[in-house]
Write a protein that holds these residues in place. Structure first.
Motif, PDB file in Angstrom:
ATOM      1  N   ARG A 155       0.861  -1.187   0.000  1.00 45.27           N
ATOM      2  CA  ARG A 155       0.000   0.000   0.000  1.00 45.27           C
ATOM      3  C   ARG A 155       0.892   1.230   0.000  1.00 45.27           C
ATOM      4  O   ARG A 155       1.717   1.401   0.879  1.00 45.27           O
ATOM      5  CB  ARG A 155      -0.906   0.024   1.237  1.00 45.27           C
ATOM      6  CG  ARG A 155      -2.083  -0.919   1.144  1.00 45.27           C
ATOM      7  CD  ARG A 155      -3.174  -0.471   2.116  1.00 45.27           C
ATOM      8  NE  ARG A 155      -4.298  -1.387   2.089  1.00 45.27           N
ATOM      9  CZ  ARG A 155      -4.530  -2.310   3.020  1.00 45.27           C
ATOM     10  NH1 ARG A 155      -3.697  -2.428   4.014  1.00 45.27           N
ATOM     11  NH2 ARG A 155      -5.580  -3.098   2.938  1.00 45.27           N
ATOM     12  N   PRO A 157       0.166   5.036  -0.011  1.00 40.61           N
ATOM     13  CA  PRO A 157      -0.821   6.116  -0.035  1.00 40.61           C
ATOM     14  C   PRO A 157      -0.330   7.378  -0.721  1.00 40.61           C
ATOM     15  O   PRO A 157      -1.124   8.210  -1.109  1.00 40.61           O
ATOM     16  CB  PRO A 157      -1.107   6.372   1.452  1.00 40.61           C
ATOM     17  CG  PRO A 157       0.091   5.853   2.171  1.00 40.61           C
ATOM     18  CD  PRO A 157       0.571   4.682   1.362  1.00 40.61           C
ATOM     19  N   GLY A 161      -1.523   3.009  -6.036  1.00 40.98           N
ATOM     20  CA  GLY A 161      -1.439   1.730  -5.342  1.00 40.98           C
ATOM     21  C   GLY A 161      -1.542   0.539  -6.276  1.00 40.98           C
ATOM     22  O   GLY A 161      -1.551   0.672  -7.511  1.00 40.98           O
ATOM     23  N   ASP A 282      -8.664  -1.109   0.868  1.00 34.14           N
ATOM     24  CA  ASP A 282      -8.036  -1.156  -0.456  1.00 34.14           C
ATOM     25  C   ASP A 282      -8.687  -0.154  -1.400  1.00 34.14           C
ATOM     26  O   ASP A 282      -8.007   0.537  -2.166  1.00 34.14           O
ATOM     27  CB  ASP A 282      -8.149  -2.567  -1.044  1.00 34.14           C
ATOM     28  CG  ASP A 282      -7.271  -3.579  -0.332  1.00 34.14           C
ATOM     29  OD1 ASP A 282      -6.302  -3.164   0.327  1.00 34.14           O
ATOM     30  OD2 ASP A 282      -7.559  -4.781  -0.429  1.00 34.14           O
ATOM     31  N   THR A 285      -7.731   3.459  -0.320  1.00 31.79           N
ATOM     32  CA  THR A 285      -6.315   3.695  -0.609  1.00 31.79           C
ATOM     33  C   THR A 285      -6.108   3.910  -2.097  1.00 31.79           C
ATOM     34  O   THR A 285      -5.352   4.785  -2.525  1.00 31.79           O
ATOM     35  CB  THR A 285      -5.459   2.515  -0.119  1.00 31.79           C
ATOM     36  OG1 THR A 285      -5.617   2.361   1.297  1.00 31.79           O
ATOM     37  CG2 THR A 285      -3.984   2.749  -0.411  1.00 31.79           C
ATOM     38  N   ASP A 286      -6.818   3.109  -2.900  1.00 34.14           N
ATOM     39  CA  ASP A 286      -6.728   3.249  -4.350  1.00 34.14           C
ATOM     40  C   ASP A 286      -7.203   4.622  -4.806  1.00 34.14           C
ATOM     41  O   ASP A 286      -6.755   5.144  -5.824  1.00 34.14           O
ATOM     42  CB  ASP A 286      -7.559   2.148  -5.017  1.00 34.14           C
ATOM     43  CG  ASP A 286      -7.460   2.174  -6.533  1.00 34.14           C
ATOM     44  OD1 ASP A 286      -6.370   2.463  -7.048  1.00 34.14           O
ATOM     45  OD2 ASP A 286      -8.475   1.913  -7.206  1.00 34.14           O
ATOM     46  N   SER A 289      -6.693   8.002  -0.459  1.00 33.41           N
ATOM     47  CA  SER A 289      -6.840   8.292   0.968  1.00 33.41           C
ATOM     48  C   SER A 289      -5.772   7.572   1.784  1.00 33.41           C
ATOM     49  O   SER A 289      -5.288   6.508   1.393  1.00 33.41           O
ATOM     50  CB  SER A 289      -8.230   7.853   1.456  1.00 33.41           C
ATOM     51  OG  SER A 289      -9.256   8.557   0.792  1.00 33.41           O
ATOM     52  N   ARG A 290      -5.459   8.164   2.917  1.00 31.44           N
ATOM     53  CA  ARG A 290      -4.552   7.511   3.869  1.00 31.44           C
ATOM     54  C   ARG A 290      -5.411   6.766   4.888  1.00 31.44           C
ATOM     55  O   ARG A 290      -6.145   7.389   5.648  1.00 31.44           O
ATOM     56  CB  ARG A 290      -3.653   8.536   4.555  1.00 31.44           C
ATOM     57  CG  ARG A 290      -2.668   9.209   3.612  1.00 31.44           C
ATOM     58  CD  ARG A 290      -1.788  10.211   4.337  1.00 31.44           C
ATOM     59  NE  ARG A 290      -0.815  10.805   3.436  1.00 31.44           N
ATOM     60  CZ  ARG A 290       0.392  10.296   3.199  1.00 31.44           C
ATOM     61  NH1 ARG A 290       0.759   9.184   3.817  1.00 31.44           N
ATOM     62  NH2 ARG A 290       1.228  10.881   2.366  1.00 31.44           N
ATOM     63  N   VAL A 291      -5.293   5.462   4.895  1.00 32.28           N
ATOM     64  CA  VAL A 291      -6.205   4.623   5.666  1.00 32.28           C
ATOM     65  C   VAL A 291      -5.430   3.800   6.685  1.00 32.28           C
ATOM     66  O   VAL A 291      -4.389   3.218   6.372  1.00 32.28           O
ATOM     67  CB  VAL A 291      -7.001   3.685   4.738  1.00 32.28           C
ATOM     68  CG1 VAL A 291      -7.959   2.818   5.547  1.00 32.28           C
ATOM     69  CG2 VAL A 291      -7.767   4.487   3.693  1.00 32.28           C
TER      70      VAL A 291
END
Length: 438
Positions: A155, A157, A161, A282, A285-286, A289-291
């Motif tokens: 991942r 971010p 991704g 997922d 993030t794609d 966003s920062r998750v």
């Protein structure tokens, strides 16, 4: 297209008393490779001693494989259940195929001619396409494996991704196929971050005779232009505006970003909370966003290992999860929390704590108890029914279904992809309202 064999309930019963080893994301990638023929065996950091056997599990302690070593140190590995997977194009079974499957298909067509593997570990540029076509046409290749290495922990971010890379690579592979006239086979390979040998060795087991990295073909000019991209916005702003205006615009741009948000999942063990939460992570993030994913089982292992499952311990565990999630929200991030959270009072306290720092979205993963028991990948319900686990939610400890859920997902009629879409839409609507002060 072939798939990996999986075991059944009898296999799980046979290994019920064997010691377990919990695999992290890298371990699951290595296991997926080994079961599919991409590795000759498991790497040394998973190996066991001679004469020993272990059940290999995922992070939720779900058995996925059985590893046995004889007195001579020879290992036997067999699958027990389907490997856990996420959502997104990198998990599409059309392109996430085993080494045994790919090797068999390309060797039938290759004969004496060679198969080339092209590693696409960065977004292909326009010049990359031309360079790849030239490299492919300089030798007598019969087919090209167009490879995206994508481990479970891959991942990024701050960059495109795995999902975006898989989509782009697949489309560019079609262009390369058109220009070369050769079959270009898109392929996602679960390469772990930890060492399992070079990717050349792994891809040779997929049938390739030669491997090249697409980024190694780039000219110095392309490399320099790509390196300059992160500062392009600031350069253009400073070129257009006077210093005072540029400073204000750049500061506003730096402050911009998604509101701090927590998506808080609740539901019975086996309801599908973690599966949906991982798929949502997922997906977000794609989208840039920062998750942060706070899975209930992971929290139990690392943050609340000393707690039991009595009412007081459960409330303390939820309080800890809510506190960590609130810190993520306070810094503008998105936290996904997926505990069981069986009691209304604990969920209400979590909402109060988190809403002081950001947006709170409660998702009830509504799966009937009988369905959860039927799934029972970990065998926990059977243990609880037999009286060997006390205070197990749904069996000998209550679950209070939420009446204040923002989203309700009935998993019997809603698939993972649809669930992610519904939660994402509710989340973006809630974030939009929060940013407008509604």
């Amino acid at each position: 297209m072939s798939s990996l064999p999986v075991g059944d309930g009898e296999d799980l019963a046979e290994v019920a008393g064997i010691a377990r080893v919990v695999l992290d994301a890298d371990g699951l990638d290595a296991l997926e490779l080994a079961l599919g023929g991409g590795l000759p065996g498991l790497p040394s950091w998973i190996e066991i001693g001679a004469g020993e056997e272990r059940v290999l599990t995922d992070s939720e302690n779900t058995p996925v494989a059985h590893l046995r070593s004889d007195r001579g140190g020879q290992h036997a590995l067999r699958p027990l259940q389907a490997m856990p997977h996420g959502a997104g194009p990198q998990w599409d079974p059309v392109i996430r195929r085993s080494a045994n499957d790919i090797r068999a298909s390309v060797q039938d067509a290759a004969g004496e001619r060679r198969v080339l593997a092209v590693v696409v570990d960065d977004l292909p540029t326009l010049t990359d396409v031309g360079q790849a076509v030239d490299a492919i046409q300089t030798a007598d290749f019969v087919a090209v494996l167009w490879v995206v290495p994508s481990g479970r922990s891959s991942r990024r971010p701050d960059a495109v991704g795995s999902a975006g890379l898989a989509r782009a690579a697949r489309a560019v592979g079609e262009l390369v196929a058109e220009q070369t006239g050769l079959p270009v086979i898109p392929l996602v390979v679960p390469m772990p971050d930890r060492d399992v040998g070079g990717i050349e060795d792994v891809l040779s087991r997929y049938g390739s005779a030669e491997t090249l990295r697409l980024r190694d073909l780039r000219s110095t000019e392309t490399v320099e232009r790509l390196a300059a991209l992160p500062t392009a916005f600031e350069r253009e702003v400073r070129a257009i505006y006077p210093e005072a205006s540029a400073a204000e615009l750049l500061a506003a741009h730096e402050r911009s970003g998604p509101s701090g948000t927590v998506v808080f999942f609740t539901g019975l063990s086996g309801s599908g909370k973690s599966t949906i939460a991982r798929a949502l992570a997922d997906d977000l993030t794609d989208r840039g966003s920062r998750v942060t994913l706070l899975d209930g089982d992971d929290i139990r292992q690392h943050l609340s290992a000393e707690l039991g499952f009595d009412v007081a311990s459960r409330e303390r565990n939820i309080d800890r999860i809510a506190y960590v999630a609130s810190l993520v929200a306070a810094h503008g991030g998105i936290a996904l929390a997926a505990p069981i959270a069986p009691f209304a009072v604990g969920r209400a306290a979590a909402r109060t704590m988190i809403e002081a720092h950001g947006t709170f979205l409660l998702v009830f993963v509504d799966t009937p108890l009988e369905v959860c028991e039927m799934r029972d990948r970990k065998g926990l319900y059977a243990e609880a029914r037999a009286g060997r686990i006390a205070d197990f939610t749904g069996i000998n400890s209550p679950y209070e279904a939420p009446e204040d859920a923002d989203v309700v997902i009935e998993t019997v009629t809603t698939g993972v992809a649809d669930a992610v879409e519904r939660i994402r839409e509710a989340l973006f609507l809630r974030i939009g309202r929060a940013s407008e002060g509604v």
